[in-house]
Design a protein around this motif. Structure first.
Motif, PDB file in Angstrom:
ATOM      1  N   TYR A 157      37.254  38.117 -18.353  1.00  8.32           N
ATOM      2  CA  TYR A 157      38.594  38.918 -19.902  1.00  8.32           C
ATOM      3  C   TYR A 157      40.303  38.571 -18.784  1.00  8.32           C
ATOM      4  CZ  TYR A 157      35.053  41.960 -22.294  1.00  8.32           C
ATOM      5  OH  TYR A 157      34.711  42.000 -23.508  1.00  8.32           O
ATOM      6  N   VAL A 158      40.421  38.511 -19.153  1.00 10.50           N
ATOM      7  CA  VAL A 158      42.347  38.368 -18.486  1.00 10.50           C
ATOM      8  C   VAL A 158      43.043  39.168 -19.328  1.00 10.50           C
ATOM      9  CG1 VAL A 158      44.248  36.838 -17.940  1.00 10.50           C
ATOM     10  CG2 VAL A 158      42.400  35.771 -18.408  1.00 10.50           C
ATOM     11  N   GLY A 159      43.915  40.235 -18.143  1.00 14.63           N
ATOM     12  CA  GLY A 159      44.217  41.455 -18.808  1.00 14.63           C
ATOM     13  C   GLY A 159      44.954  42.661 -17.364  1.00 14.63           C
ATOM     14  N   THR A 160      45.197  43.348 -17.637  1.00 16.71           N
ATOM     15  CA  THR A 160      46.074  44.652 -16.968  1.00 16.71           C
ATOM     16  C   THR A 160      45.767  45.461 -16.571  1.00 16.71           C
ATOM     17  OG1 THR A 160      48.136  43.914 -18.290  1.00 16.71           O
ATOM     18  CG2 THR A 160      48.576  45.155 -17.024  1.00 16.71           C
ATOM     19  N   TYR A 161      46.067  45.497 -15.500  1.00 17.12           N
ATOM     20  CA  TYR A 161      44.617  46.455 -14.186  1.00 17.12           C
ATOM     21  C   TYR A 161      45.879  48.377 -14.391  1.00 17.12           C
ATOM     22  CZ  TYR A 161      42.757  49.217 -10.565  1.00 17.12           C
ATOM     23  OH  TYR A 161      42.508  50.262  -9.198  1.00 17.12           O
ATOM     24  N   ASP A 162      45.933  48.520 -15.262  1.00 14.18           N
ATOM     25  CA  ASP A 162      46.395  50.299 -15.178  1.00 14.18           C
ATOM     26  C   ASP A 162      45.986  51.117 -14.095  1.00 14.18           C
ATOM     27  OD1 ASP A 162      47.765  52.495 -15.135  1.00 14.18           O
ATOM     28  OD2 ASP A 162      46.893  52.581 -17.376  1.00 14.18           O
ATOM     29  N   LYS A 163      46.679  50.822 -12.943  1.00 10.90           N
ATOM     30  CA  LYS A 163      46.402  51.621 -11.145  1.00 10.90           C
ATOM     31  C   LYS A 163      47.246  52.745 -11.088  1.00 10.90           C
ATOM     32  CE  LYS A 163      47.254  47.039  -9.186  1.00 10.90           C
ATOM     33  NZ  LYS A 163      48.911  46.788  -7.404  1.00 10.90           N
ATOM     34  N   LYS A 164      47.637  53.246 -12.482  1.00 14.62           N
ATOM     35  CA  LYS A 164      47.969  54.591 -13.221  1.00 14.62           C
ATOM     36  C   LYS A 164      47.141  55.292 -13.047  1.00 14.62           C
ATOM     37  CE  LYS A 164      51.080  58.351 -14.138  1.00 14.62           C
ATOM     38  NZ  LYS A 164      51.953  58.621 -15.645  1.00 14.62           N
ATOM     39  N   ASN A 165      46.459  54.862 -14.236  1.00 15.32           N
ATOM     40  CA  ASN A 165      45.061  55.811 -14.558  1.00 15.32           C
ATOM     41  C   ASN A 165      43.620  54.755 -14.906  1.00 15.32           C
ATOM     42  OD1 ASN A 165      46.213  57.681 -16.890  1.00 15.32           O
ATOM     43  ND2 ASN A 165      48.172  56.060 -17.352  1.00 15.32           N
ATOM     44  N   ASP A 166      43.861  53.612 -13.347  1.00 12.41           N
ATOM     45  CA  ASP A 166      42.215  52.994 -12.781  1.00 12.41           C
ATOM     46  C   ASP A 166      41.466  53.787 -14.314  1.00 12.41           C
ATOM     47  OD1 ASP A 166      42.584  52.800 -10.247  1.00 12.41           O
ATOM     48  OD2 ASP A 166      42.368  55.075  -9.964  1.00 12.41           O
ATOM     49  N   ARG A 167      42.306  52.079 -15.019  1.00 13.44           N
ATOM     50  CA  ARG A 167      41.747  51.197 -16.253  1.00 13.44           C
ATOM     51  C   ARG A 167      41.421  49.310 -16.697  1.00 13.44           C
ATOM     52  NH1 ARG A 167      39.038  54.585 -15.213  1.00 13.44           N
ATOM     53  NH2 ARG A 167      37.983  56.417 -16.520  1.00 13.44           N
ATOM     54  N   PHE A 168      41.394  49.403 -16.678  1.00 12.58           N
ATOM     55  CA  PHE A 168      41.806  47.737 -16.874  1.00 12.58           C
ATOM     56  C   PHE A 168      41.514  47.875 -18.445  1.00 12.58           C
ATOM     57  CE2 PHE A 168      39.868  43.029 -17.523  1.00 12.58           C
ATOM     58  CZ  PHE A 168      40.810  42.968 -17.093  1.00 12.58           C
ATOM     59  N   ILE A 169      43.097  46.523 -19.209  1.00 14.82           N
ATOM     60  CA  ILE A 169      42.737  46.543 -20.480  1.00 14.82           C
ATOM     61  C   ILE A 169      43.368  45.291 -20.635  1.00 14.82           C
ATOM     62  CG2 ILE A 169      44.748  46.856 -22.216  1.00 14.82           C
ATOM     63  CD1 ILE A 169      46.349  49.258 -20.495  1.00 14.82           C
ATOM     64  N   PRO A 170      41.595  44.513 -20.793  1.00 14.30           N
ATOM     65  CA  PRO A 170      41.880  43.283 -21.177  1.00 14.30           C
ATOM     66  C   PRO A 170      42.591  42.897 -22.116  1.00 14.30           C
ATOM     67  CG  PRO A 170      39.930  44.207 -21.441  1.00 14.30           C
ATOM     68  CD  PRO A 170      41.008  45.092 -21.658  1.00 14.30           C
ATOM     69  N   ASP A 171      43.333  41.727 -22.248  1.00 11.80           N
ATOM     70  CA  ASP A 171      44.101  40.844 -22.966  1.00 11.80           C
ATOM     71  C   ASP A 171      43.878  39.593 -23.935  1.00 11.80           C
ATOM     72  OD1 ASP A 171      47.080  42.634 -22.124  1.00 11.80           O
ATOM     73  OD2 ASP A 171      46.939  40.876 -20.542  1.00 11.80           O
ATOM     74  N   ASN A 172      43.174  39.101 -23.249  1.00  7.78           N
ATOM     75  CA  ASN A 172      42.218  38.176 -23.543  1.00  7.78           C
ATOM     76  C   ASN A 172      41.081  37.589 -23.243  1.00  7.78           C
ATOM     77  OD1 ASN A 172      42.593  35.638 -22.047  1.00  7.78           O
ATOM     78  ND2 ASN A 172      44.999  36.652 -22.386  1.00  7.78           N
ATOM     79  N   HIS A 173      39.452  36.916 -23.729  1.00  2.00           N
ATOM     80  CA  HIS A 173      38.932  36.735 -23.447  1.00  2.00           C
ATOM     81  C   HIS A 173      37.856  35.612 -23.383  1.00  2.00           C
ATOM     82  CE1 HIS A 173      34.241  36.399 -24.578  1.00  2.00           C
ATOM     83  NE2 HIS A 173      33.556  37.086 -23.861  1.00  2.00           N
ATOM     84  N   GLY A 174      37.273  35.086 -22.780  1.00  2.41           N
ATOM     85  CA  GLY A 174      36.338  33.347 -22.565  1.00  2.41           C
ATOM     86  C   GLY A 174      35.958  33.549 -21.850  1.00  2.41           C
TER      87      GLY A 174
END
Length: 570
Positions: free
Chosen positions: A323-340
């Motif tokens: 997964y390529v995505g954004t690391y939400d450091k405030k909430n310590d969660r990963f938000i995938p943008d795309n998958h391969g």
């Protein structure tokens, strides 16, 4: 033949190698004299009792040389792809890689004869030539063996390995090293830092007294943020226990990871599920194991990281993906943008491991399943050769301008190039292939540029026998917009399949980089897609290379070819 019988068979073969006489006697049918038998038994005993602190018996020296020569003559042993030096690389996951003091450190999982599952350790200055260290971790100190995990280099230069403790209700362990060469590793006194209640599973309750289940298997690399440490654990055992049935809860199906936080690397607190999967990308049968979570560079040369992170992992049934995505450091969660994916038809490309080096590059390795005979049998065909376990070439990974992943072999591999040949511009037409001459067909790199591609298939055949009885096809499928590797006629063993990876060339010229290394073939297309597989040609003359197109038009191709210098010790 069952596993016990296989072990006995292998042990018998090793004894023949050790004693140096029993094989000859069994072949000739001649009876041994009492003196020969006594000498044989003494030689065998000398070897069996040989330890690092004992004098080296001459028979050990002799057989070490014989083994090395056997490996050098093995047509299936790659020359410049990393190979587990000897023994049983099944499973052979890359593990615990990190960069420190100008050197790349890489661990490899293997089953050590009479020693259990261990992490071997190698290091390199150039990603090509590797120095062997003592095994980093193995059975002992509360472990019956060590399965997959990651590595982390702390601010003070201490390296930490996170690993899955075997067997049963153990959990996640840590080991650390701070000596100059990272030769000596000490397991944490508080292992397991995350305790299992079942194999790979922890069942507990949350603060409200509700049942809570998370994975305690396959830890990721550790990372540090705002003075705290973070780590992920894998989901296979939880999925097998709670998510495989049609009526299983939706939140237990498919791939997921579990996040933990620590202030001291000793006490770890569960923080929740790290990301929410998209069922349009992965299905309910897929787990998430061997995870790696690192910032994604913005160029192949490294430099400053982009604003995206890469999550590499496997599902056991479908191999390596990301997964390529954004690391939400405030909430310590990963938000995938795309998958391969990096494996499509099966799981041959498996168990990724990655690091960030001194240039800021993210570099990954993956294990290439042997696929000879029954790969689920620890003592199968491959182990009859005395070795197993091969890795794909180290790849550098970065973020493309469109927000998707880019990949290419590391530049250091160019130091192995020899005898460069120019491939003059050649116009190819359907059913009129062009053979390339004077190229070392089992150890080479090719860089090919095809102009405007409109034909059905445009590509190259490698490991081709003169009559085409054996051949491996690498090509772009213009109609279906796919990069393909066809191994259906590659030899007499292994997985003979057609693997296709999604790849829309658009209006670009097609640039293929092809690596052939005995039984390993890799193809990269425009730094946007790649396929890597193992093949097993049975003919000594399957060394041809041929350009081809299929369709009604023509295409012009030019490029270069190099012989590749072997870099493995043997």
């Amino acid at each position: 033949m069952n596993k016990v019988q296989n072990y006995k068979k292998i042990a018998s073969g090793l004894f023949c190698l050790v004693c140096g006489m029993s094989l000859l006697c069994s072949q000739t049918g001649q009876a041994q004299t009492p003196e020969e038998k006594a000498a044989q038994e003494k030689a065998a005993q000398d070897v069996m009792t040989f330890t690092q602190n004992a004098p080296v018996p001459p028979r050990v020296v002799l057989n070490t040389r014989i083994l090395r020569e056997k490996f050098l003559n093995d047509p299936y042993r790659p020359g410049y792809h990393f190979v587990v030096p000897e023994d049983n690389g099944m499973p052979g996951d890359p593990n615990g890689c990190f960069y420190a003091n100008g050197r790349y450190h890489l661990m490899y999982l293997y089953s050590r004869t009479q020693g259990g599952y261990c992490w071997g350790h190698v290091s390199s200055h150039d990603l090509v030539h590797w120095r062997h260290h003592p095994d980093a971790i193995g059975p002992g100190n509360g472990d019956d063996g060590c399965f997959s995990g990651g590595a982390f280099l702390d601010d003070d230069g201490t390296a930490w390995l996170s690993y899955w403790m075997l067997w049963g209700e153990k959990g996640i362990g840590l080991a650390k090293s701070s000596d100059a060469n990272y030769d000596t590793w000490t397991k944490s006194d508080v292992n397991p830092i995350i305790k299992s209640t079942k194999y790979g599973i922890t069942e507990t309750v949350d603060k409200d007294g509700n049942k809570l289940v998370y994975g305690s298997a396959d830890p990721s690399n550790i990372w540090k943020k705002d003075g705290k440490y973070y780590m992920l654990t894998g989901s296979l055992c939880v999925l097998d226990e709670y998510g495989r049935k049609p009526d299983s809860p939706a939140d237990q199906k498919g791939d997921r990871l579990y996040l933990f936080e620590s202030t001291d690397l000793a006490q770890w607190d569960y923080q929740g599920v790290f990301y929410q999967r998209n069922p349009e990308w992965t299905d309910d049968s897929e787990d998430n194991m061997c995870p790696e979570f690192l910032p994604l560079p913005s160029s192949p040369e490294g430099g400053p990281a982009s604003d995206k992170h890469l999550l590499l992992f496997i599902s056991h049934n479908k191999g390596c993906q990301y997964y390529v995505g954004t690391y939400d450091k405030k909430n310590d969660r990963f938000i995938p943008d795309n998958h391969g994916r990096m494996s499509w038809i099966d799981n041959t490309y498996f168990a990724p491991e990655s690091l960030i080096d001194g240039k800021g590059r993210q570099i990954m390795w993956a294990w290439l399943l042997d696929n000879m005979g029954n790969e689920h049998d620890d003592m199968g065909k491959e182990m009859g050769r005395g070795w197993s376990g091969v890795y794909g070439l180290p790849r550098t990974l970065w973020l493309g301008e469109d927000g998707t992943l880019r990949m290419a072999p590391v530049d250091e591999l160019k130091t192995l190039r020899m005898n460069e040949q120019e491939i003059a511009a050649t116009t190819l037409e359907a059913d009129k292939p062009a053979a390339l001459q004077n190229i070392v067909g089992d150890s080479c790199e090719l860089e090919l540029v095809f102009d405007t591609v409109t034909d059905k298939k445009s590509g190259i055949k490698v490991r081709k026998s003169p009559g085409g009885e054996e051949e491996t096809l690498l090509y772009y499928d213009h109609e279906n917009k796919k990069l393909c590797m066809d191994t259906t006629r590659s030899g007499s063993d292994g997985r003979m399949v057609l693997e296709s990876a999604p790849f829309d060339l658009g209006d670009e010229p097609l640039t293929l980089r092809v690596f052939v290394d005995k039984v390993v073939i890799e193809v990269y297309a425009n730094n946007r897609q790649a396929i890597c597989r193992r093949v097993y040609p049975s003919r000594n003359d399957s060394l041809g290379i041929e350009l081809f197109v299929e369709g009604t038009g023509s295409v012009t191709v030019k490029g270069k070819a190099w012989e590749m210098m072997p870099s493995n010790p043997y």
